[in-house]
Design a protein around this motif. Structure first.
Motif, PDB file in Angstrom:
ATOM      1  N   ASP A  85       0.860  -1.181   0.000  1.00  0.00           N
ATOM      2  CA  ASP A  85       0.000   0.000   0.000  1.00  0.00           C
ATOM      3  C   ASP A  85       0.899   1.235   0.000  1.00  0.00           C
ATOM      4  O   ASP A  85       1.406   1.653   1.040  1.00  0.00           O
ATOM      5  CB  ASP A  85      -0.921   0.019   1.219  1.00  0.00           C
ATOM      6  CG  ASP A  85      -1.852   1.236   1.222  1.00  0.00           C
ATOM      7  OD1 ASP A  85      -1.745   2.063   0.295  1.00  0.00           O
ATOM      8  OD2 ASP A  85      -2.667   1.352   2.147  1.00  0.00           O
ATOM      9  N   TYR A  86       1.102   1.788  -1.166  1.00  0.00           N
ATOM     10  CA  TYR A  86       1.913   2.991  -1.327  1.00  0.00           C
ATOM     11  C   TYR A  86       1.026   4.190  -1.655  1.00  0.00           C
ATOM     12  O   TYR A  86       1.470   5.143  -2.313  1.00  0.00           O
ATOM     13  CB  TYR A  86       2.933   2.796  -2.448  1.00  0.00           C
ATOM     14  CG  TYR A  86       4.174   2.015  -2.070  1.00  0.00           C
ATOM     15  CD1 TYR A  86       4.810   2.214  -0.849  1.00  0.00           C
ATOM     16  CD2 TYR A  86       4.727   1.090  -2.954  1.00  0.00           C
ATOM     17  CE1 TYR A  86       5.953   1.511  -0.512  1.00  0.00           C
ATOM     18  CE2 TYR A  86       5.887   0.384  -2.628  1.00  0.00           C
ATOM     19  CZ  TYR A  86       6.485   0.604  -1.403  1.00  0.00           C
ATOM     20  OH  TYR A  86       7.626  -0.090  -1.074  1.00  0.00           O
ATOM     21  N   SER A  87      -0.219   4.150  -1.206  1.00  0.00           N
ATOM     22  CA  SER A  87      -1.150   5.216  -1.594  1.00  0.00           C
ATOM     23  C   SER A  87      -0.692   6.585  -1.099  1.00  0.00           C
ATOM     24  O   SER A  87      -0.773   7.576  -1.842  1.00  0.00           O
ATOM     25  CB  SER A  87      -2.559   4.912  -1.088  1.00  0.00           C
ATOM     26  OG  SER A  87      -2.566   4.654   0.305  1.00  0.00           O
ATOM     27  N   ALA A  88      -0.204   6.689   0.150  1.00  0.00           N
ATOM     28  CA  ALA A  88       0.222   7.992   0.670  1.00  0.00           C
ATOM     29  C   ALA A  88       1.451   8.527  -0.075  1.00  0.00           C
ATOM     30  O   ALA A  88       1.464   9.689  -0.503  1.00  0.00           O
ATOM     31  CB  ALA A  88       0.477   7.912   2.170  1.00  0.00           C
ATOM     32  N   PRO A  89       2.507   7.722  -0.271  1.00  0.00           N
ATOM     33  CA  PRO A  89       3.630   8.226  -1.074  1.00  0.00           C
ATOM     34  C   PRO A  89       3.224   8.598  -2.501  1.00  0.00           C
ATOM     35  O   PRO A  89       3.691   9.614  -3.034  1.00  0.00           O
ATOM     36  CB  PRO A  89       4.621   7.054  -1.065  1.00  0.00           C
ATOM     37  CG  PRO A  89       4.313   6.300   0.181  1.00  0.00           C
ATOM     38  CD  PRO A  89       2.832   6.431   0.360  1.00  0.00           C
ATOM     39  N   LEU A  90       2.359   7.797  -3.126  1.00  0.00           N
ATOM     40  CA  LEU A  90       1.948   8.096  -4.494  1.00  0.00           C
ATOM     41  C   LEU A  90       1.139   9.383  -4.566  1.00  0.00           C
ATOM     42  O   LEU A  90       1.289  10.170  -5.505  1.00  0.00           O
ATOM     43  CB  LEU A  90       1.146   6.927  -5.077  1.00  0.00           C
ATOM     44  CG  LEU A  90       1.968   5.714  -5.501  1.00  0.00           C
ATOM     45  CD1 LEU A  90       1.065   4.551  -5.867  1.00  0.00           C
ATOM     46  CD2 LEU A  90       2.895   6.057  -6.673  1.00  0.00           C
ATOM     47  N   TRP A  91       0.263   9.606  -3.593  1.00  0.00           N
ATOM     48  CA  TRP A  91      -0.493  10.867  -3.567  1.00  0.00           C
ATOM     49  C   TRP A  91       0.471  12.046  -3.419  1.00  0.00           C
ATOM     50  O   TRP A  91       0.299  13.092  -4.055  1.00  0.00           O
ATOM     51  CB  TRP A  91      -1.503  10.852  -2.420  1.00  0.00           C
ATOM     52  CG  TRP A  91      -2.274  12.134  -2.285  1.00  0.00           C
ATOM     53  CD1 TRP A  91      -2.036  13.150  -1.413  1.00  0.00           C
ATOM     54  CD2 TRP A  91      -3.406  12.550  -3.062  1.00  0.00           C
ATOM     55  NE1 TRP A  91      -2.946  14.170  -1.581  1.00  0.00           N
ATOM     56  CE2 TRP A  91      -3.798  13.822  -2.589  1.00  0.00           C
ATOM     57  CE3 TRP A  91      -4.124  11.953  -4.095  1.00  0.00           C
ATOM     58  CZ2 TRP A  91      -4.880  14.519  -3.126  1.00  0.00           C
ATOM     59  CZ3 TRP A  91      -5.212  12.651  -4.630  1.00  0.00           C
ATOM     60  CH2 TRP A  91      -5.569  13.921  -4.143  1.00  0.00           C
ATOM     61  N   THR A  92       1.498  11.878  -2.596  1.00  0.00           N
ATOM     62  CA  THR A  92       2.483  12.939  -2.387  1.00  0.00           C
ATOM     63  C   THR A  92       3.214  13.260  -3.687  1.00  0.00           C
ATOM     64  O   THR A  92       3.415  14.436  -4.036  1.00  0.00           O
ATOM     65  CB  THR A  92       3.480  12.508  -1.298  1.00  0.00           C
ATOM     66  OG1 THR A  92       2.749  12.120  -0.122  1.00  0.00           O
ATOM     67  CG2 THR A  92       4.424  13.632  -0.926  1.00  0.00           C
ATOM     68  N   VAL A  93       3.601  12.225  -4.432  1.00  0.00           N
ATOM     69  CA  VAL A  93       4.252  12.430  -5.725  1.00  0.00           C
ATOM     70  C   VAL A  93       3.277  13.047  -6.724  1.00  0.00           C
ATOM     71  O   VAL A  93       3.624  13.963  -7.483  1.00  0.00           O
ATOM     72  CB  VAL A  93       4.811  11.099  -6.263  1.00  0.00           C
ATOM     73  CG1 VAL A  93       5.379  11.289  -7.678  1.00  0.00           C
ATOM     74  CG2 VAL A  93       5.883  10.538  -5.334  1.00  0.00           C
ATOM     75  N   LEU A  94       2.037  12.549  -6.718  1.00  0.00           N
ATOM     76  CA  LEU A  94       1.018  13.047  -7.647  1.00  0.00           C
ATOM     77  C   LEU A  94       0.773  14.539  -7.455  1.00  0.00           C
ATOM     78  O   LEU A  94       0.663  15.304  -8.423  1.00  0.00           O
ATOM     79  CB  LEU A  94      -0.280  12.265  -7.438  1.00  0.00           C
ATOM     80  CG  LEU A  94      -1.393  12.429  -8.469  1.00  0.00           C
ATOM     81  CD1 LEU A  94      -0.990  11.825  -9.797  1.00  0.00           C
ATOM     82  CD2 LEU A  94      -2.680  11.764  -7.962  1.00  0.00           C
ATOM     83  N   MET A  95       0.697  14.981  -6.205  1.00  0.00           N
ATOM     84  CA  MET A  95       0.442  16.390  -5.937  1.00  0.00           C
ATOM     85  C   MET A  95       1.663  17.252  -6.264  1.00  0.00           C
ATOM     86  O   MET A  95       1.525  18.425  -6.620  1.00  0.00           O
ATOM     87  CB  MET A  95       0.019  16.589  -4.482  1.00  0.00           C
ATOM     88  CG  MET A  95      -1.325  15.958  -4.132  1.00  0.00           C
ATOM     89  SD  MET A  95      -2.671  16.418  -5.261  1.00  0.00           S
ATOM     90  CE  MET A  95      -2.807  18.171  -4.950  1.00  0.00           C
ATOM     91  N   PHE A  96       2.860  16.690  -6.155  1.00  0.00           N
ATOM     92  CA  PHE A  96       4.055  17.436  -6.562  1.00  0.00           C
ATOM     93  C   PHE A  96       4.041  17.648  -8.072  1.00  0.00           C
ATOM     94  O   PHE A  96       4.340  18.750  -8.560  1.00  0.00           O
ATOM     95  CB  PHE A  96       5.323  16.691  -6.135  1.00  0.00           C
ATOM     96  CG  PHE A  96       6.582  17.491  -6.295  1.00  0.00           C
ATOM     97  CD1 PHE A  96       6.963  18.400  -5.325  1.00  0.00           C
ATOM     98  CD2 PHE A  96       7.387  17.342  -7.409  1.00  0.00           C
ATOM     99  CE1 PHE A  96       8.115  19.157  -5.458  1.00  0.00           C
ATOM    100  CE2 PHE A  96       8.551  18.091  -7.564  1.00  0.00           C
ATOM    101  CZ  PHE A  96       8.914  18.996  -6.582  1.00  0.00           C
TER     102      PHE A  96
END
Length: 645
Positions: A610-621
């Motif tokens: 579950d990498y949802s939080a890191p992926l959201w962080t990258v997505l928003m960057f």
């Protein structure tokens, strides 16, 4: 609630481009759609957008003193202004409005820089004193209201409520600050006083900046801090009574308005306490607003309804679809710099709903930090007891080894997920807490960043944000220390930023009774045993509220204001995530290790992790880069981007 902006020539009296100042003001029209005005004089420009709340007829800004020599542009509310007016009148000051704004100019004349110590409220303002040739910037104690500024190479100081105001100026250095990137991927926000841009800063909470023309621009000064003395001898019963009275006073002050007023009601303890208190102070039904989710795992609306029914509020509910992910680019534009708290989506929606009914809404924000409500607090205290049983010289090598060799097992029952605990036990208290709140932890950030970008960081680690604050905490109590850290970091950079931008996007003023600085100061005198007792957080708060709220609201498990990221990224957003994370925008920066980005996407979408939080962080960057039009591959050196002492 308003938007402010300004320009000040620190060296001379150059005239500023009027069209530039208008653009700076207009870009924040959403913060104040009711009125706007600009004041120009030699070497100074002040601009203001107004959302009318108090003294609707005569509270226009910029607002001046009697002879026009002092002018202020102000965002926020001074809740104790009615007490200050007679005191200032006794000193000979003459008031021409009923606005809390006018208190600021006369308080400056009477008390100078120390005027901020007399204000009880949320505020950010810029004040120009022609006689002293001085510009004075100030921000409230807990950072509820934002203030950004930049000193340009030609000696021009620019300031504004939002970073987008400063971005209108062609002279702003918009290179990416590498240290800000490191902080963002650790914390999910860029911590004060940095911004994502090398050339801009945020004035930190409880700071002022006093600039006199012709003199070097000084470092900001701190005028307040909270001290966790924990030495108040009150019993549980006495503390409960005092807390109830202090909460009533804080809520009462925040109910002063000449426009429709209401409250957010999530069904959690904090917002329910605010609504219950408002109901006890109002002869009319309270207006309450809630967001429901069509996914039961995220829906708290039944608990909000319990409170609404008990207090017979005018309750408004709207259901948000669990696939409400169309706001990604909207949020990136709204926040101006990378911001990774996905609860910004429901926060945006509840502000949108509230604005249909009211102009001012009270919220329960700040309760978890001061009352000890986060689950991570209880976990930290448990780990602290274990750390205390063994010297650090023994713990570090033993648990450091176990943390490295023990497999990560997100899929397993919690009792078998020991890797993170082992890692935490090998650290000191500040390291452990930083580790527990990091979105991408140290090892993940090392893999995320390219070799060249890590070289730009020059060894900088975002834990330095926590170290800097911990050095000023003046407490070794385990709970008090992390509460202090959260008040300085998470509350300001995440919670207050989220609520300010989401509410102002809809021209809604949000007031936070649980962030009243006098209440926060008093709570800091109470022993930690009244805040976390065993496995119960907010112990005192809940005991004090038992006569006011149902046990099902007080003692149910905390749910949070979340969205189903993990499912989104394996389902409806699967293609978008892959395109954004592995696409040209991020690749062009030179910041990232593409192999690790590929791993994050593949492992998450296969269901392995579950990498949802890191992926959201990258997505928003990535969304930030596209929205801001940042020059790709351009970043400032760590030295140039450093924060002045």
């Amino acid at each position: 609630m308003c938007g402010i902006a300004g320009l000040f020539d620190t060296r001379g009296k150059r005239d500023f481009d009027r069209e530039l100042v208008r653009r700076m003001n207009d870009i924040q029209f959403h913060r104040g759609p009711d009125e706007g005005d600009i004041h120009f004089e030699a070497g100074v420009a002040l601009a203001h957008r107004r959302l009318s709340i108090i003294d609707l007829s005569t509270g226009q800004q910029p607002l001046f003193n009697e002879d026009g020599s002092v002018a202020v542009v102000f965002n926020g509310e001074i809740y104790n202004y009615q007490e200050l007016v007679p005191e200032l009148e006794a000193l000979g000051h003459v008031f021409h409005t009923r606005s809390d704004t006018e208190v600021i100019v006369h308080a400056w004349e009477a008390w100078g820089e120390s005027c901020v110590q007399r204000f009880r409220g949320m505020f950010a303002f810029g004040l120009w004193d022609r006689n002293r040739q001085t510009l004075f910037l100030a921000r409230d104690r807990l950072g509820v209201k934002p203030l950004h500024y930049a000193l340009l190479p030609d000696g021009t100081l620019i300031f504004g409520s939002e970073l987008k105001v400063l971005m209108q100026h062609p002279g702003l250095d918009r290179r990416i600050d590498p240290l800000a990137v490191e902080e963002y991927f650790a914390l999910g926000y860029v911590a004060e006083p940095r911004t994502i841009f090398a050339g801009a800063r945020k004035l930190a909470p409880a700071e002022t900046l006093c600039v006199r023309r012709g003199e070097p621009v000084p470092a900001p000064r701190t005028y307040w801090d909270v001290r966790f003395t924990l030495d108040n001898p009150l019993s549980l019963g006495e503390a409960s009574l005092q807390l109830t009275e202090r909460l009533r006073e804080s809520v009462r002050l925040r109910m002063i308005a000449e426009v429709p007023l209401g409250a957010f009601l999530s069904g959690g303890v904090d917002s329910s306490a605010v609504v219950a208190t408002m109901a006890g102070l109002s002869s009319d039904p309270v207006n309450t607003c809630s967001i429901a989710f069509d996914d039961p795992a995220f829906n708290e609306s039944a608990f909000a309804q319990m409170v609404a029914d008990r207090y017979r509020t005018n309750h408004y509910v709207e259901t948000v679809k669990s696939d409400d992910f169309d706001l990604i680019d909207t949020l990136a534009a709204l926040y101006d710099e990378p911001y990774a708290d996905s609860s910004a989506i429901p926060t945006y929606r509840v502000c949108q709903l509230a604005r249909k009914k009211v102009t001012v809404a009270l919220s329960g924000d700040g309760g978890d930090e001061s009352f000890g409500g986060y689950r991570r607090y209880r976990m930290h205290l448990m780990e602290e007891r274990m750390r205390g049983a063994m010297p650090h010289g023994v713990r570090r090598p033993l648990f450091g080894l176990l943390g490295r060799v023990y497999p990560k097992a997100d899929w397993a029952p919690r009792v078998f997920r020991a890797k993170t605990t082992f890692q935490a036990l090998a650290r000191d208290s500040v390291q452990a807490y930083f580790h527990s709140v990091s979105i991408l932890r140290d090892d993940m950030r090392r893999q995320l960043f390219s070799n060249s970008f890590r070289a730009e960081l020059g060894g900088y680690n975002a834990i330095e944000v926590f170290r800097r604050h911990a050095a000023l905490a003046e407490t070794d109590d385990p709970l008090a220390l992390i509460q202090y850290l959260d008040l300085k970091t998470y509350l300001v950079g995440d919670i207050n930023t989220k609520v300010d931008r989401a509410s102002m996007a809809h021209s809604l003023e949000v007031r936070e009774p649980l962030m009243d600085h006098e209440l926060v100061e008093w709570l800091a005198t109470l022993p930690s045993s009244l805040k976390v007792k065993g496995n119960e957080g907010k112990y005192l708060f809940k005991k004090a509220l038992e006569p006011m709220l149902p046990n099902d609201v007080l003692y149910r498990p905390k749910m949070g204001f979340a969205v189903p990221l993990a499912r989104w990224f394996r389902g409806p957003l699967k293609a978008r995530v892959r395109e954004a994370v592995l696409g040209d925008t991020l690749a062009a920066t030179g910041i990232f290790n593409r192999d690790y980005l590929q791993h994050l996407v593949d492992a998450h979408q296969s269901g392995a992790r579950d990498y949802s939080a890191p992926l959201w962080t990258v997505l928003m960057f990535e969304a930030f880069l596209r929205q801001a039009g940042v020059q790709q591959g351009a970043s400032a050196s760590p030295v140039a981007a450093g924060v002045a002492a």
